[in-house]
Design an enzyme around this catalytic site. Structure first.
Site, mmCIF file in Angstrom:
data_model
loop_
_atom_site.group_PDB
_atom_site.id
_atom_site.type_symbol
_atom_site.label_atom_id
_atom_site.label_comp_id
_atom_site.label_asym_id
_atom_site.label_seq_id
_atom_site.Cartn_x
_atom_site.Cartn_y
_atom_site.Cartn_z
ATOM 1 N N LYS C 45 -15.861 16.690 15.950
ATOM 2 C CA LYS C 45 -14.506 16.987 15.468
ATOM 3 C C LYS C 45 -13.977 18.229 16.197
ATOM 4 C CE LYS C 45 -10.926 17.015 12.634
ATOM 5 N NZ LYS C 45 -9.860 15.999 12.740
ATOM 6 N N ASN C 73 -2.714 9.366 10.100
ATOM 7 C CA ASN C 73 -3.251 10.597 9.499
ATOM 8 C C ASN C 73 -2.435 11.806 9.888
ATOM 9 O OD1 ASN C 73 -4.847 12.713 11.342
ATOM 10 N ND2 ASN C 73 -4.881 10.708 12.336
ATOM 11 N N PHE C 133 -5.985 17.017 24.396
ATOM 12 C CA PHE C 133 -4.570 17.230 24.713
ATOM 13 C C PHE C 133 -3.736 16.163 24.014
ATOM 14 C CE2 PHE C 133 -6.004 18.966 29.082
ATOM 15 C CZ PHE C 133 -6.240 20.223 28.532
ATOM 16 N N CYS C 135 -3.650 15.533 20.066
ATOM 17 C CA CYS C 135 -3.305 15.528 18.649
ATOM 18 C C CYS C 135 -1.783 15.615 18.496
ATOM 19 C CB CYS C 135 -3.977 16.695 17.937
ATOM 20 S SG CYS C 135 -3.793 16.595 16.159
ATOM 21 N N LYS C 173 -8.926 14.203 27.201
ATOM 22 C CA LYS C 173 -8.438 13.168 26.274
ATOM 23 C C LYS C 173 -6.923 13.173 26.255
ATOM 24 C CE LYS C 173 -8.963 11.378 21.582
ATOM 25 N NZ LYS C 173 -9.733 11.483 20.336
ATOM 26 N N THR C 201 -4.032 9.470 18.934
ATOM 27 C CA THR C 201 -3.181 8.691 18.022
ATOM 28 C C THR C 201 -1.715 8.694 18.457
ATOM 29 O OG1 THR C 201 -2.998 10.618 16.617
ATOM 30 C CG2 THR C 201 -4.706 9.030 16.053
ATOM 31 N N CYS C 342 -3.573 -31.856 14.293
ATOM 32 C CA CYS C 342 -2.339 -31.270 13.748
ATOM 33 C C CYS C 342 -2.198 -31.600 12.266
ATOM 34 C CB CYS C 342 -1.153 -31.833 14.532
ATOM 35 S SG CYS C 342 0.447 -31.436 13.817
ATOM 36 N N CYS C 345 2.553 -28.943 9.874
ATOM 37 C CA CYS C 345 3.265 -27.875 9.160
ATOM 38 C C CYS C 345 4.623 -27.632 9.819
ATOM 39 C CB CYS C 345 2.446 -26.593 9.148
ATOM 40 S SG CYS C 345 2.272 -25.837 10.771
ATOM 41 N N CYS C 352 9.852 -23.139 18.308
ATOM 42 C CA CYS C 352 10.392 -23.517 19.617
ATOM 43 C C CYS C 352 11.894 -23.803 19.510
ATOM 44 C CB CYS C 352 9.638 -24.721 20.163
ATOM 45 S SG CYS C 352 10.090 -25.109 21.865
ATOM 46 N N CYS C 385 4.310 -21.581 20.490
ATOM 47 C CA CYS C 385 3.864 -22.600 19.525
ATOM 48 C C CYS C 385 2.379 -22.456 19.245
ATOM 49 C CB CYS C 385 4.189 -23.998 20.025
ATOM 50 S SG CYS C 385 3.568 -24.320 21.692
#
Ligand SMILES: Cc1cc2nc3c(=O)[nH]c(=O)nc-3n(C[C@H](O)[C@H](O)[C@H](O)COP(=O)(O)OP(=O)(O)OC[C@H]3O[C@@H](n4cnc5c(N)ncnc54)[C@H](O)[C@@H]3O)c2cc1C
Ligand SMILES: Cc1cc2nc3c(=O)[nH]c(=O)nc-3n(C[C@H](O)[C@H](O)[C@H](O)COP(=O)(O)O)c2cc1C
Ligand code: SF4
Lengths: 72, 458, 424
Positions: C45, C73, C133, C135, C173, C201, C342, C345, C352, C385
């Site tokens: 950390k 966070n 570099f 945060c 980083k 992040t 298929c 549905c 499409c 599709c």
């Protein structure tokens, strides 16, 4: 019109010219599509190509045309 | 399922179809969706509820991550009968019953996921384990059921030499012969047997200990012996008519359906199955699937006391089986050519509970009924293997071998016992999964015993 | 068993799985538990100038029942005294000499400050340094973290300061909160970085509570932007790794992170050029034990592919990653629907019809059963599709005969041809 049908119509027109011995001599593209100029040495023909696939198609023909010219 | 309630005949094709696995396998999407639904609990209660301590969240996580081999290894490492157990374990009483999602939504389909992972290993012909470096210690095992196979697999992984003596023509015990094929197709235990054989374990089939080789020979020739011979045939009822043609032993009956020969066609027959345990349900559902016109389960007590698992009972109901509660068989009636024509039952009534909390039943004087049947299948438990047990000179109580609950050692040094042969009198559990766990534990105990001895003698 | 050993700029670890600098690596107790569970390395950390944290700190987005699809966070770097951290790092390194311990560092952009902290952490035996570099909150307001990480000159300068005194490999980083990460990656390389790691992040706000109108998370009714990570950010991180990996002038190894949740994402990052991966959210979601399947799954994958060492994966897909202008305009795929699989549905049809190229027809067969069919000529091969299809194997994208030219032609080729063809 369905996109493929549109392409086929334009392709037929291009193919007909090539069949008759025409070559692409100039291309201008803008927001309306591509304006392609063909020539068979004597006569000129112009096509306004709108469909995306036909714009791919003529550019591919152009590539082939260049390659053939280079090899002869 | 194809039945012939209207027509009086069933074809072999229909019978075959009836005996293919009933519960469908999960499709890939279902399996992955279900695997992702698993919460991956820490110190998960499902692990504790599994008698073989399979790390269930881990194997499910591996299905989710696409690590199918890792998933199969996690299962089979903990449970050498893991593919069979995926199909025959009473999961609602074990792992799935403990799933924390029972309180929030529906439990994870652990059994089905276990089947999905092991099916993958079967289909892809995976080699999951390696045998250990040869220790030159040789162990004999009597019986190749789930208990014996599990012990053999663990011992072989430690590098011990193992020979299994098996009375039947094929290995696998009741998984191969006793649990109906529409719940457990024979190919599944066959794969588990192959996994064990591939570790160099020798299985001498068609070899009866006590006949083809004596108990004494085994104890003399091997560094340790494990008795994993299960239980015997169905005992006699002790009523008239038992010797008739149409009276059958449920275990033999099921065994016949697993031979794949389909000699028996019960088209138009009326069947009574005596008993209400899992074996009775299996015999009854087999009868329906062989085309019987009517199948009744006859039991002297009530639904409440029946010993079949809930899912088995449900299965029987779905197959359209009739239940005759509070009916004690008194006599099997037959004709002059020795065929069964009916089953005379005495109606019973419930009385106040006895000391064991179980309600007593008592015959109602003069209340009898003759059931119109032409086949009677006995499924009232299994006999104990006293002659074999006595040949090994181990302490037992009415045919239940007494063992140390952590090592599975018997009263005789170097002789161990596991599986159904130690079940009863409040000891053990007659389940495939407990047989497998006992096999592992006996193997570990033998291994530590043998390695300790090796250290001492070195 | 494949060889999972990895080396990142000379930092060796028994496997490619490191814990990223974050709460899981807050203390010696945690890092030692992680090593016991199987993690190959840990980036401690972030150590640096003293800070204070707030409560609450985290929020997660769940998506359609999947908890922690993304994680947000507003926590800062370590709030424990440097001296305590250093003691625990030393103790952990002695106990686990074969595991990698990297010190993550963040101080003000000041040469002396950097020199001082580098010497202190190297004195306790770390295997490498990671300069944070990235945060995006709290520290940035004080000119550290992302604030300095967004300015290429500052990245280069600070890296160079560190390199002046560092004895161990230096990893820089990078923050993803920048338009083009290759600028800062390049700056790190110019400053002398031995490796780069990414991503930290992404600026985020997890949500707004619709009853209280408070932000999520909130601190006494007030919120501030946080940093986003977890599965949702993987595609962003993967692209950033890939963009750096394919640049010949960013010629240092990459430690990839952002949404690695299983061996699969790890393999993807490595194929895309990362030499190892770092993990934070997945460990926070499930505990250190998830590394068991990461190792097992990666190992089984390599065995199946008959690859002896995980190092052989690194960068294998990089040559396949290019600029859009280099893609073949004449290549064609089309959708095909397997009517057997298929389930009707009709989701593909409406996707499409409404949002793509209107080429899936809803038809009826002779028995009057519904079925769906793709008009392949009109299909542009967009994949939509097959993406919306809920059933495995019902829609397959298959290569189709080229219709605009038999051979490949890229946009770049086409444009150079067309530009030579001005009106004559
Ligand atoms: C019809 C039926 C359905 C069941 N359904 C379920 C179920 O759904 N779920 C579940 O968990 N359990 C079920 N069980 C119980 C389960 O099958 C047993 O608990 C389990 O098989 C016991 O394993 P075992 O290895 O001890 O014995 P077995 O599986 O009985 O194996 C013993 C083996 O020893 C061999 N043997 C015996 N004597 C000798 C000898 N003298 N020499 C050499 N070999 C010998 C036998 O041939 C046999 O192969 C069912 C049992 C039956 C009968
Ligand atoms: C709560 C939290 C705290 C973090 N703290 C730090 C930190 O102190 N230093 C740092 O370099 N990165 C920090 N990060 C970023 C992670 O190291 C990592 O880059 C990011 O979470 C992406 O990985 P993931 O998707 O696996 O979580 C933190 C992330 C989280 C979630
Ligand atoms: S995880 Fe829960 S209990 Fe632990 S510190 Fe955070 S809020 Fe508190």
């Amino acid at each position: 019109m369905r996109e493929h049908a549109e392409f086929m119509l334009e392709k037929e027109k291009i193919d007909a010219l090539i069949e008759d011995g025409y070559e692409i001599t100039a291309v201008q593209e803008n927001l309306e599509g591509a304006f392609v100029q063909f020539s068979n040495g004597e006569k000129q023909a112009h096509l306004h190509i709108e469909s995306a696939d036909a714009r791919k198609y003529f550019s591919f023909l152009l590539k082939k045309q260049k390659e053939e010219a280079a090899s002869t | 399922m194809a039945t012939n309630q209207s027509e009086a005949w069933i074809s072999v094709e229909d019978i075959k179809a009836n005996f293919t696995e009933a519960h469908p396998a999960l499709k890939q999407k279902d399996a992955v969706d279900e695997a992702n639904r698993c919460l991956y609990c820490y110190d998960a209660p499902c692990i504790t509820a599994c008698p073989t301590d399979i790390d269930i969240p881990a194997f499910i996580k591996k299905i989710a991550s696409g690590n199918m081999k890792g998933s199969a290894v996690t299962i089979m490492d903990a449970n050498p009968s893991g593919a069979s157990c995926a199909r025959v374990c009473p999961t609602e009483e074990l792992c799935e019953g403990a799933c924390v999602l029972n309180h929030a939504s529906t439990p994870i389909m652990i059994g089905d996921l276990q089947r999905y992972a092991t099916d993958w290993a079967i289909k892809n012909e995976q080699v999951l384990f390696k045998k250990g470096e040869d220790t030159k210690q040789h162990i004999a095992i009597v019986g190749s059921g789930p208990a014996g196979l599990s012990a053999a697999r663990e011992l072989a992984r430690f590098g011990h030499r193992v020979t299994i003596y098996e009375a039947s023509a094929e290995a696998g015990g009741l998984n191969t012969y006793g649990i109906v094929s529409f719940r457990l197709p024979k190919e599944i235990p066959a794969w588990e047997v192959k996994q064990v054989k591939d570790l160099g374990v020798e299985i001498k089939t068609n070899t009866i200990v006590g006949k083809d080789i004596s108990a004494a020979e085994l104890t003399e020739q091997y560094h340790a012996v494990i008795i994993a011979a299960g239980m015997g045939k169905v005992p006699t009822l002790g009523i008239d008519g038992e010797e008739l043609e149409g009276v059958r032993d449920a275990i033999e009956f099921v065994k016949m359906t697993k031979s794949g020969k389909w000699e028996e066609n019960l088209s138009g027959k009326k069947v009574a199955v005596i008993g209400a345990g899992n074996t009775a349900v299996d015999a009854a559902t087999c009868s329906v699937r062989l085309g019987a016109e009517n199948v009744k389960m006859v039991y002297r007590r009530t639904e409440k006391e029946m010993t079949a698992y809930a899912f088995e009972y449900e299965f029987a109901k779905q197959d359209g089986i009739e239940f005759k509660w509070l009916s004690a068989p008194a006599k099997i009636e037959g004709n002059s050519s020795g065929e069964v024509t009916g089953l005379l039952v005495n109606k019973m009534k419930l009385e106040a509970a006895g000391e064991d909390g179980r309600q007593k039943v008592k015959a109602i004087e003069g209340a009898t009924e003759t059931l119109d049947v032409d086949l009677v299948i006995k499924a009232i438990g299994q006999e104990r293997l006293n002659p074999l047990i006595e040949a090994f000179e181990v302490t037992h109580s009415d045919g239940v071998i007494q063992i140390d609950e952590t090592t599975y050692a018997t009263s005789k040094t170097g002789v161990y016992a596991i599986g159904d042969i130690i079940f009863g009198k409040g000891q053990g559990e007659a389940m495939v999964v407990s047989a497998a766990q006992q096999g592992k534990k006996a193997a570990w105990a033998i291994h530590s015993e043998l390695t300790e001895n090796a250290v001492h003698s070195a | 068993m494949a060889n999972l050993e990895t080396s990142l700029a000379g930092i060796r670890s028994p496997n490619p799985f490191w814990l990223a600098s974050a709460p899981p690596t807050n203390s010696g107790y945690q890092v030692q538990r992680a090593f016991e569970a199987g993690w190959g390395g840990a980036v401690w950390k972030t150590l640096g100038d003293p800070i204070l944290n707030v409560s609450s700190r985290f929020a997660a987005t769940s998506f359609n029942g999947q908890a922690v699809a993304g994680f947000n966070n507003i926590e800062l770097i370590t709030d424990r005294p440097l001296e305590v951290n250093l003691r625990e790092i030393e103790e952990t390194k002695i106990k686990y000499p074969n595991h990698a311990i990297i010190a993550s560092l963040m101080v003000e952009p000041n040469q002396e400050k950097w020199h001082e902290i580098v010497k202190m952490v190297e004195a306790v035996g770390v295997d490498g340094l990671e300069l944070n570099f990235g945060c995006p909150h709290g520290m940035a307001e004080r000119g550290m973290g992302a604030a300095s990480g967004q300015v290429p000159e500052l990245v280069k300068q600070q890296t160079a300061w560190v390199k002046e005194v560092a004895q161990t490999p230096v990893i820089v980083k990078l923050t993803p909160n920048i338009t083009d990460i290759t600028f800062t990656a390049k700056a790190a390389v110019e400053g002398g970085a031995d490796a780069v790691s990414m991503i930290n992040t992404i600026n985020s706000l997890a949500g707004v509570d619709l009853d209280s109108w408070n932000t999520v998370p909130n601190v006494a009714g007030k919120g501030a932007h946080g940093g986003y990570c977890g599965p949702a950010v993987k595609p962003i991180a993967l692209n950033m790794v890939a963009e750096c990996a394919r640049r010949p002038d960013i010629n240092v190894p990459i430690s990839g992170m952002g949404g690695v949740s299983s061996w699969k994402e790890a393999a993807e990052f490595m194929l895309m050029g990362a030499s190892n991966v770092q993990v934070c959210t997945a460990a926070m979601h499930h505990g250190f034990r998830i590394v068991e399947d990461m190792i097992d799954g990666l190992n089984n994958y390599l065995d199946e592919k008959q690859i002896g060492s995980v190092a052989e994966l690194v960068g294998k897909t990089v040559p396949k990653y290019s600029d859009w202008g280099e893609l073949d305009l004449n290549y064609r795929v089309v959708a095909q629907i397997d009517t057997e699989t298929c389930i009707n549905c009709n989701k593909c049809h409406i996707a499409c019809e409404d949002t793509s190229h209107q080429c899936i027809d809803m038809l009826k067969d002779e028995q009057g059963n519904d079925f769906l069919q793709v008009r392949e000529d009109d299909c542009v091969g967009c994949n939509l599709c097959s993406i919306v299809c809920p059933v495995d194997g019902a829609i397959e994208m298959v290569e189709a005969p080229r219709k605009t030219g038999e051979e490949p032609m890229t946009w770049n080729e086409r444009q150079s041809l067309v530009s030579m063809m001005g009106v004559k």
